[in-house]
Design a protein around this motif. Sequence first.
Motif, PDB file in Angstrom:
ATOM      1  N   LYS A  46       6.531-135.859  56.832  1.00 31.40           N
ATOM      2  CA  LYS A  46       5.379-135.042  56.480  1.00 31.40           C
ATOM      3  C   LYS A  46       4.929-135.423  55.083  1.00 31.40           C
ATOM      4  N   LEU A  47       3.625-135.498  54.909  1.00 26.79           N
ATOM      5  CA  LEU A  47       3.094-135.876  53.605  1.00 26.79           C
ATOM      6  C   LEU A  47       3.232-134.701  52.645  1.00 26.79           C
ATOM      7  N   GLN A  48       4.150-134.772  51.747  1.00 26.23           N
ATOM      8  CA  GLN A  48       4.341-133.741  50.736  1.00 26.23           C
ATOM      9  C   GLN A  48       3.535-134.163  49.518  1.00 26.23           C
ATOM     10  N   THR A  49       2.290-133.756  49.479  1.00 28.50           N
ATOM     11  CA  THR A  49       1.385-134.285  48.475  1.00 28.50           C
ATOM     12  C   THR A  49       1.175-133.370  47.288  1.00 28.50           C
ATOM     13  N   GLY A  50       1.399-132.092  47.438  1.00 29.52           N
ATOM     14  CA  GLY A  50       1.067-131.172  46.373  1.00 29.52           C
ATOM     15  C   GLY A  50      -0.421-130.873  46.344  1.00 29.52           C
ATOM     16  N   THR A  51      -1.145-131.328  47.349  1.00 27.58           N
ATOM     17  CA  THR A  51      -2.584-131.114  47.426  1.00 27.58           C
ATOM     18  C   THR A  51      -2.878-130.106  48.525  1.00 27.58           C
ATOM     19  N   LYS A  52      -3.718-129.130  48.180  1.00 24.80           N
ATOM     20  CA  LYS A  52      -4.129-128.112  49.144  1.00 24.80           C
ATOM     21  C   LYS A  52      -5.636-127.948  49.013  1.00 24.80           C
ATOM     22  N   VAL A  53      -6.325-127.929  50.142  1.00 21.67           N
ATOM     23  CA  VAL A  53      -7.768-127.745  50.145  1.00 21.67           C
ATOM     24  C   VAL A  53      -8.076-126.518  50.992  1.00 21.67           C
ATOM     25  N   GLU A  54      -8.833-125.564  50.428  1.00 22.14           N
ATOM     26  CA  GLU A  54      -9.232-124.367  51.147  1.00 22.14           C
ATOM     27  C   GLU A  54     -10.756-124.305  51.189  1.00 22.14           C
ATOM     28  N   TYR A  55     -11.299-124.294  52.396  1.00 23.37           N
ATOM     29  CA  TYR A  55     -12.747-124.175  52.594  1.00 23.37           C
ATOM     30  C   TYR A  55     -12.987-122.857  53.314  1.00 23.37           C
ATOM     31  N   GLU A  56     -13.940-122.095  52.809  1.00 22.43           N
ATOM     32  CA  GLU A  56     -14.246-120.801  53.412  1.00 22.43           C
ATOM     33  C   GLU A  56     -15.757-120.631  53.461  1.00 22.43           C
ATOM     34  N   ALA A  57     -16.265-120.268  54.640  1.00 19.72           N
ATOM     35  CA  ALA A  57     -17.689-120.000  54.799  1.00 19.72           C
ATOM     36  C   ALA A  57     -17.828-118.643  55.480  1.00 19.72           C
ATOM     37  N   MET A  58     -18.766-117.831  54.976  1.00 20.83           N
ATOM     38  CA  MET A  58     -18.918-116.498  55.548  1.00 20.83           C
ATOM     39  C   MET A  58     -20.339-115.974  55.384  1.00 20.83           C
ATOM     40  N   SER A  59     -20.710-115.155  56.334  1.00 19.27           N
ATOM     41  CA  SER A  59     -21.945-114.391  56.257  1.00 19.27           C
ATOM     42  C   SER A  59     -21.645-113.045  56.909  1.00 19.27           C
ATOM     43  N   ARG A  60     -22.668-112.273  57.195  1.00 11.56           N
ATOM     44  CA  ARG A  60     -22.411-110.948  57.780  1.00 11.56           C
ATOM     45  C   ARG A  60     -21.683-111.027  59.126  1.00 11.56           C
ATOM     46  N   GLY A  61     -22.062-111.946  59.971  1.00 15.06           N
ATOM     47  CA  GLY A  61     -21.460-112.026  61.297  1.00 15.06           C
ATOM     48  C   GLY A  61     -20.652-113.282  61.532  1.00 15.06           C
ATOM     49  N   PHE A  62     -20.328-114.006  60.489  1.00 15.78           N
ATOM     50  CA  PHE A  62     -19.642-115.284  60.643  1.00 15.78           C
ATOM     51  C   PHE A  62     -18.545-115.419  59.594  1.00 15.78           C
ATOM     52  N   PHE A  63     -17.422-115.987  60.010  1.00 19.16           N
ATOM     53  CA  PHE A  63     -16.335-116.261  59.075  1.00 19.16           C
ATOM     54  C   PHE A  63     -15.586-117.493  59.553  1.00 19.16           C
TER      55      PHE A  63
END
Length: 167
Positions: A46-63
């Motif tokens: 497993k690539l133990q990179t120390g890198t984490k990417v979090e993408y989050e998109a939201m609106s009233r009816g979408f997540f």
Amino acid sequence: MKTIALVFLSLFLTKSCQTKKGTTENAPVAEVVKTEETKPEMIENKLQTGTKVEYEAMSRGFFSKIVFENNQLTIASDRNNAEKGTVIMLTKEDASAILNLVKAVNLDEFPNLIAPSDKRMYDGAPHANITITSNGTVYTGPGFDGGNPPSAIAKLVSKLVSYSEKK
């Protein structure tokens, strides 16, 4: 009599809360999806990179929340259970492709990126955020319209979102 009942109930409730604290019976369980058959070398290396990417998109009816860490993606579409989601085990090539896109981003200038449009201000597009954690340092990007990220991170965002569309 009321005092005895009150003492008994408070002891009973605190005891039941303590026993639930250490168990994982009610913990959310993630569904695992494999992009390819899991090969033994993928599990061992497993690539133990120390890198984490979090993408989050939201609106009233979408997540939508997509988290890349090590060599897996977690995709959640329930705002109330963002920890519970679909886990996609990535191949070594897919994980390397995402890491190369992260390395292409200038993390020092990342917080200063300018969104190309402002449709999110009037519910014309979902509000999106991206956070990159690299070697223990957290870099938070500016908010932007879902589907229209700043050009410096456009390839990274489209790569992450492409996995949620395959799901």
